[in-house]
Design an enzyme around this catalytic site. Structure first.
Site, PDB file in Angstrom:
ATOM      1  N   CYS A   1      -1.126  -4.007 -18.740  1.00 20.91           N
ATOM      2  CA  CYS A   1      -2.281  -4.046 -19.587  1.00 20.91           C
ATOM      3  C   CYS A   1      -3.606  -3.978 -18.664  1.00 20.91           C
ATOM      4  O   CYS A   1      -3.536  -3.784 -17.528  1.00 20.91           O
ATOM      5  CB  CYS A   1      -2.313  -5.453 -20.390  1.00 20.91           C
ATOM      6  SG  CYS A   1      -0.803  -5.701 -21.251  1.00 20.91           S
TER       7      CYS A   1
ATOM      8  N   GLY B   1      -3.077   0.723 -20.648  1.00 23.04           N
ATOM      9  CA  GLY B   1      -2.530   0.336 -21.819  1.00 23.04           C
ATOM     10  C   GLY B   1      -2.977   1.361 -23.120  1.00 23.04           C
ATOM     11  O   GLY B   1      -4.252   1.427 -22.995  1.00 23.04           O
TER      12      GLY B   1
ATOM     13  N   ASN C   1      -3.064  -9.743 -18.306  1.00 24.36           N
ATOM     14  CA  ASN C   1      -2.475  -8.518 -17.878  1.00 24.36           C
ATOM     15  C   ASN C   1      -1.123  -9.259 -16.710  1.00 24.36           C
ATOM     16  O   ASN C   1      -1.409 -10.057 -15.952  1.00 24.36           O
ATOM     17  CB  ASN C   1      -3.258  -7.790 -16.889  1.00 24.36           C
ATOM     18  CG  ASN C   1      -2.499  -6.606 -16.108  1.00 24.36           C
ATOM     19  OD1 ASN C   1      -3.002  -6.261 -14.966  1.00 24.36           O
ATOM     20  ND2 ASN C   1      -1.532  -6.035 -16.626  1.00 24.36           N
ATOM     21  N   GLY C   2      -0.082  -8.697 -17.155  1.00 26.53           N
ATOM     22  CA  GLY C   2       1.178  -9.478 -16.275  1.00 26.53           C
ATOM     23  C   GLY C   2       2.414  -9.807 -17.112  1.00 26.53           C
ATOM     24  O   GLY C   2       2.380  -9.473 -18.309  1.00 26.53           O
TER      25      GLY C   2
ATOM     26  N   CYS D   1       1.098  -6.163  -6.217  1.00 25.33           N
ATOM     27  CA  CYS D   1       2.082  -5.260  -6.778  1.00 25.33           C
ATOM     28  C   CYS D   1       1.753  -3.829  -5.857  1.00 25.33           C
ATOM     29  O   CYS D   1       0.783  -3.420  -6.080  1.00 25.33           O
ATOM     30  CB  CYS D   1       2.050  -4.880  -8.193  1.00 25.33           C
ATOM     31  SG  CYS D   1       2.850  -3.478  -8.621  1.00 25.33           S
TER      32      CYS D   1
ATOM     33  N   TYR E   1       1.351   4.306  -8.292  1.00 24.22           N
ATOM     34  CA  TYR E   1       0.891   5.015  -9.477  1.00 24.22           C
ATOM     35  C   TYR E   1       0.073   4.564 -10.313  1.00 24.22           C
ATOM     36  O   TYR E   1      -0.886   5.252 -11.070  1.00 24.22           O
ATOM     37  CB  TYR E   1       2.466   5.001 -10.076  1.00 24.22           C
ATOM     38  CG  TYR E   1       2.353   5.360 -11.562  1.00 24.22           C
ATOM     39  CD1 TYR E   1       2.040   6.820 -11.839  1.00 24.22           C
ATOM     40  CD2 TYR E   1       2.348   4.442 -12.608  1.00 24.22           C
ATOM     41  CE1 TYR E   1       1.954   7.126 -13.273  1.00 24.22           C
ATOM     42  CE2 TYR E   1       2.351   4.870 -14.220  1.00 24.22           C
ATOM     43  CZ  TYR E   1       2.151   6.132 -14.370  1.00 24.22           C
ATOM     44  OH  TYR E   1       2.124   6.631 -15.678  1.00 24.22           O
TER      45      TYR E   1
ATOM     46  N   SER F   1      -1.352  11.714 -11.378  1.00 24.26           N
ATOM     47  CA  SER F   1      -0.885  10.725 -10.595  1.00 24.26           C
ATOM     48  C   SER F   1      -0.700  10.971  -8.892  1.00 24.26           C
ATOM     49  O   SER F   1      -0.829  10.208  -8.388  1.00 24.26           O
ATOM     50  CB  SER F   1       0.218   9.741 -11.199  1.00 24.26           C
ATOM     51  OG  SER F   1       1.283  10.320 -11.384  1.00 24.26           O
TER      52      SER F   1
ATOM     53  N   ASP G   1       5.520  14.199  -6.414  1.00 23.77           N
ATOM     54  CA  ASP G   1       5.298  13.419  -7.444  1.00 23.77           C
ATOM     55  C   ASP G   1       5.368  12.000  -6.643  1.00 23.77           C
ATOM     56  O   ASP G   1       5.734  11.674  -5.706  1.00 23.77           O
ATOM     57  CB  ASP G   1       6.350  13.416  -8.260  1.00 23.77           C
ATOM     58  CG  ASP G   1       6.058  12.849  -9.577  1.00 23.77           C
ATOM     59  OD1 ASP G   1       4.862  12.390  -9.853  1.00 23.77           O
ATOM     60  OD2 ASP G   1       6.554  12.941 -10.654  1.00 23.77           O
ATOM     61  N   ASP G   2       4.534  10.952  -7.567  1.00 20.93           N
ATOM     62  CA  ASP G   2       4.567   9.678  -6.990  1.00 20.93           C
ATOM     63  C   ASP G   2       5.752   8.771  -7.020  1.00 20.93           C
ATOM     64  O   ASP G   2       6.029   7.954  -5.854  1.00 20.93           O
ATOM     65  CB  ASP G   2       3.414   8.931  -7.827  1.00 20.93           C
ATOM     66  CG  ASP G   2       3.640   8.976  -9.011  1.00 20.93           C
ATOM     67  OD1 ASP G   2       4.231   7.922  -9.534  1.00 20.93           O
ATOM     68  OD2 ASP G   2       2.917   9.541  -9.721  1.00 20.93           O
TER      69      ASP G   2
ATOM     70  N   CYS H   1      11.463  -4.296 -12.947  1.00 17.33           N
ATOM     71  CA  CYS H   1      10.259  -5.195 -12.605  1.00 17.33           C
ATOM     72  C   CYS H   1      10.038  -6.288 -13.621  1.00 17.33           C
ATOM     73  O   CYS H   1      10.205  -5.980 -14.980  1.00 17.33           O
ATOM     74  CB  CYS H   1       9.069  -4.080 -12.591  1.00 17.33           C
ATOM     75  SG  CYS H   1       7.386  -5.449 -12.373  1.00 17.33           S
TER      76      CYS H   1
ATOM     77  N   CYS I   1       4.570  -7.266  -3.400  1.00 20.48           N
ATOM     78  CA  CYS I   1       5.685  -7.277  -4.073  1.00 20.48           C
ATOM     79  C   CYS I   1       6.272  -5.897  -3.872  1.00 20.48           C
ATOM     80  O   CYS I   1       5.649  -4.884  -4.339  1.00 20.48           O
ATOM     81  CB  CYS I   1       5.768  -7.749  -5.374  1.00 20.48           C
ATOM     82  SG  CYS I   1       7.237  -7.832  -6.515  1.00 20.48           S
TER      83      CYS I   1
ATOM     84  N   CYS J   1      10.825  -3.448  -6.565  1.00 18.11           N
ATOM     85  CA  CYS J   1      11.359  -2.468  -7.492  1.00 18.11           C
ATOM     86  C   CYS J   1      12.151  -1.459  -6.631  1.00 18.11           C
ATOM     87  O   CYS J   1      12.743  -0.842  -6.856  1.00 18.11           O
ATOM     88  CB  CYS J   1      10.178  -1.549  -8.405  1.00 18.11           C
ATOM     89  SG  CYS J   1       8.910  -1.124  -7.437  1.00 18.11           S
TER      90      CYS J   1
HETATM   91  P1  5GP Z   1      10.772   9.516 -15.238  1.00 19.03           P
HETATM   92  O1  5GP Z   1      10.829  10.576 -15.994  1.00 19.03           O
HETATM   93  O2  5GP Z   1      11.215   9.639 -13.825  1.00 19.03           O
HETATM   94  O3  5GP Z   1      10.963   8.273 -15.898  1.00 19.03           O
HETATM   95  O4  5GP Z   1       9.056   9.314 -14.818  1.00 19.03           O
HETATM   96  C1  5GP Z   1       8.499   9.472 -13.594  1.00 19.03           C
HETATM   97  C2  5GP Z   1       7.175  10.032 -14.105  1.00 19.03           C
HETATM   98  O5  5GP Z   1       6.355   8.890 -14.713  1.00 19.03           O
HETATM   99  C3  5GP Z   1       6.371   9.990 -12.611  1.00 19.03           C
HETATM  100  O6  5GP Z   1       5.570  11.419 -12.830  1.00 19.03           O
HETATM  101  C4  5GP Z   1       5.226   8.970 -12.658  1.00 19.03           C
HETATM  102  O7  5GP Z   1       3.765   9.557 -12.232  1.00 19.03           O
HETATM  103  C5  5GP Z   1       5.304   8.445 -13.993  1.00 19.03           C
HETATM  104  N1  5GP Z   1       5.326   6.884 -14.062  1.00 19.03           N
HETATM  105  C6  5GP Z   1       5.786   6.056 -12.878  1.00 19.03           C
HETATM  106  N2  5GP Z   1       5.960   5.017 -13.495  1.00 19.03           N
HETATM  107  C7  5GP Z   1       5.577   4.745 -14.748  1.00 19.03           C
HETATM  108  C8  5GP Z   1       5.628   3.841 -15.671  1.00 19.03           C
HETATM  109  O8  5GP Z   1       5.502   2.535 -15.466  1.00 19.03           O
HETATM  110  N3  5GP Z   1       4.987   4.342 -16.842  1.00 19.03           N
HETATM  111  C9  5GP Z   1       4.960   5.627 -17.287  1.00 19.03           C
HETATM  112  N4  5GP Z   1       4.542   6.071 -18.455  1.00 19.03           N
HETATM  113  N5  5GP Z   1       5.098   6.556 -16.352  1.00 19.03           N
HETATM  114  C10 5GP Z   1       5.344   6.237 -15.121  1.00 19.03           C
HETATM  115 MG    MG Z   2       3.149  11.371 -12.830  1.00 17.70          MG
END
Ligand code: 5GP
Ligand code: MG
Length: 498
Positions: A2, A28, A110-111, A255, A261, A308, A375-376, A412, A474, A477
């Site tokens: 959030c 959010g 938030n949390g 975190c 990300y 991202s 990708d991140d 998480c 932390c 994950c």
């Molecule tokens: P995947 O398809 O592997 O579940 O999603 C990975 C992609 O979603 C990455 O491109 C990353 O930037 C993004 N992502 C990483 N963490 C989260 C998250 O907590 N929520 C959402 N919506 N996207 C995420």
């Molecule tokens: Mg992404």
């Protein structure tokens, strides 16, 4: 996850909160709300007015007349991000606002609390009635049951009893209160603006500093881990809000995934620029990468998965060139920015059409090239797998997927939207003999020539060090090292409430 925002001593608190939440929209997208504190001339006291709804901030607050109703001198707001059934219910939209024996109270969180179910059970047995299914609701109930007289002490009393991650903005009658858990899991910043005519301070609280920039507010400092900050009329004149501190935790647990990300790169969180840290992630990934350009190619083409990983890709290219691996950044993928999380896909909404709706390829950039795609993170693996299929349509020579964080192996419990362990991609290959074999299986599944994750050490080398702290982040994950015990549902997390 959030986003939270608060403002004190403004002539336009609802508008300020709207713009703050608008900047925090990435934290959010499911629901938004604002509660305003205003002085009622007839009643001769402060009253709270609110507006909340499902959807994006601009959708929830699309009627300009709403702002005429939401007049006052202070406000708090909340952007909600969640995934599952119950949390879609309107009763869970924050801020929560209620009236209790000491007056008005409003809260935005938030949390994720890790003992809220235990506390909820105890409170229910005492006869407390709950309105929502959110973990946050235990906090106002605990405050209301406190024997303390001052709302800030009641809140202190409540926060001594909750465990987990909380960055909170609250209002109690004519005061604004911000609080952060002793581990400092989620970010929370303090901002200020001085009126040159009156020398009075207006105060701002936000999850990320990008919410200050939109309002030309100066970032003052972070709310410290364990700090409860009280802003009232006196502090607008003295420029010195008062603080109480919760007992310190043995370690801190910011975190690290916020840096990887979640936060916006133009924000400062945990006292440091997110942009700078994402560049470091890219730089360290370049140092660890073993990809060499093919004979005859002048340079590697580095493309990011927008948005991202854009910054990490820039850091990667810069470092690659420094260490004699010529590389060039190119936009190989274009993202449609109008696809939200709640985007409705008519017809058979296959995974493929979902990814195709969000990303498209630029063939000329990718064709016949050796591509490093950055990708991140990989969570469920859906994005990576579908994207690679899409990029193959451009007929590149090779695709080397580089991830600017280590493999995510654990859920998480502190607010990130990570599914249960079972849904993580790494879990699918848990039976592998060793990490190398596991990554090789993931590489085959995603369908790339090579797959490289940043090492845990590479990640830790990319983030700032905090003096006198043995443990600052932390990393659960990535490592399974959970800093805060999870009293609720000891096994897997069922639902992310925030
Ligand atoms: P995947 O398809 O592997 O579940 O999603 C990975 C992609 O979603 C990455 O491109 C990353 O930037 C993004 N992502 C990483 N963490 C989260 C998250 O907590 N929520 C959402 N919506 N996207 C995420
Ligand atoms: Mg992404």
């Amino acid at each position: 996850m959030c986003g939270v925002f608060g403002v004190y001593n403004s002539k336009t608190p609802a508008e300020d909160t709207f713009y703050g939440l608008y900047s925090l929209q990435h934290r959010g997208q499911e629901a938004a709300g604002i509660v305003v504190a205003g002085y009622d001339e007839d009643k001769k006291k402060t009253v709270y007015r609110q507006h909340k709804g499902m959807g994006l901030v601009a959708e929830v607050f699309k009627d300009e007349e709403l702002f005429d109703k939401l007049h006052g001198y202070a406000a708090i707001g909340h952007n909600r991000y969640s995934t599952t059934g119950a949390s879609k219910s309107a009763s869970n939209i924050q801020p929560f606002s209620l009236i209790y024996r000491s007056g008005n109270l409003a809260i935005a969180h938030n949390g994720n609390l890790t003992n809220s179910q235990v506390l909820r059970k105890e409170l229910t047995e005492k006869g407390v009635i709950f309105h929502a299914s959110s973990d946050t609701e235990v906090i106002p109930h605990l405050a209301a049951l406190s024997r303390e007289k001052e709302p800030v002490h009641q809140i202190y009393h409540a926060l001594r009893q909750v465990e987990g991650a909380f960055s909170l903005v609250m209002m109690a009658n004519d005061q604004l209160i911000a609080a952060r858990d002793p581990y400092g899991v989620r970010p929370l910043a303090l901002g200020m603006k001085i009126d040159p005519d009156t020398n009075e301070a207006s105060y701002y609280i936000a999850s990320e500093t990008c919410a200050f920039d939109i309002l030309s507010v100066d970032y003052v400092r972070d709310i410290e881990p364990g700090e409860i900050l009280l802003i009232d009329k006196i502090s607008t004149r003295t420029h010195k809000p008062k603080s109480l501190f919760l007992p310190p935790s043995k370690r801190k647990a910011r975190c690290i995934f916020e840096y990887v990300y979640f936060a916006r790169p133009d924000s400062t969180i945990f006292q440091h620029s997110v942009d700078k840290i994402r560049r470091n992630l890219g730089k360290n990934l370049a140092r660890e990468s073993t990809v060499q350009q093919n004979n005859g190619d002048k340079h590697l083409i580095v493309a990011s998965v927008p948005d991202s990983s854009n910054t990490a890709a820039l850091g990667f290219v810069r470092e690659s060139n420094k260490i004699n691996r010529p590389a060039r950044f190119e936009h190989g993928l274009i993202r449609n920015h109008y696809v939200g999380r709640t985007f409705i896909q008519p017809g058979k909404a296959s995974r493929e059409i979902k990814v195709r709706s969000k990303y498209n390829i630029i063939r000329g950039v990718l064709q016949n090239r050796q591509i490093i795609l950055i990708d991140d993170s990989i969570v469920r693996g859906t994005t990576a797998r579908m994207l690679i299929k899409l990029i193959r349509e451009a007929d590149p020579k090779e695709i080397h997927l580089h991830i600017s964080s280590p493999p995510i192996t654990n859920p998480c419990f502190y607010g990130m939207d990570f599914p249960t362990k079972g849904q993580l991609l790494t879990n699918m290959f848990d039976g592998a003999e060793n990490e190398q074999e596991e990554i090789e299986s993931i590489r085959k599944y995603i369908g790339v020539e090579s797959l490289k994750y940043l090492s845990l050490q590479g990640l830790l080398n990319s983030v700032p060090k905090f003096e006198n702290e043995t443990c600052s982040y932390c990393t659960a994950c990535f490592t399974g090292d959970y800093p805060i015990t999870v009293a609720d549902n000891k096994g897997e997390k069922e639902e992310c409430e925030c």
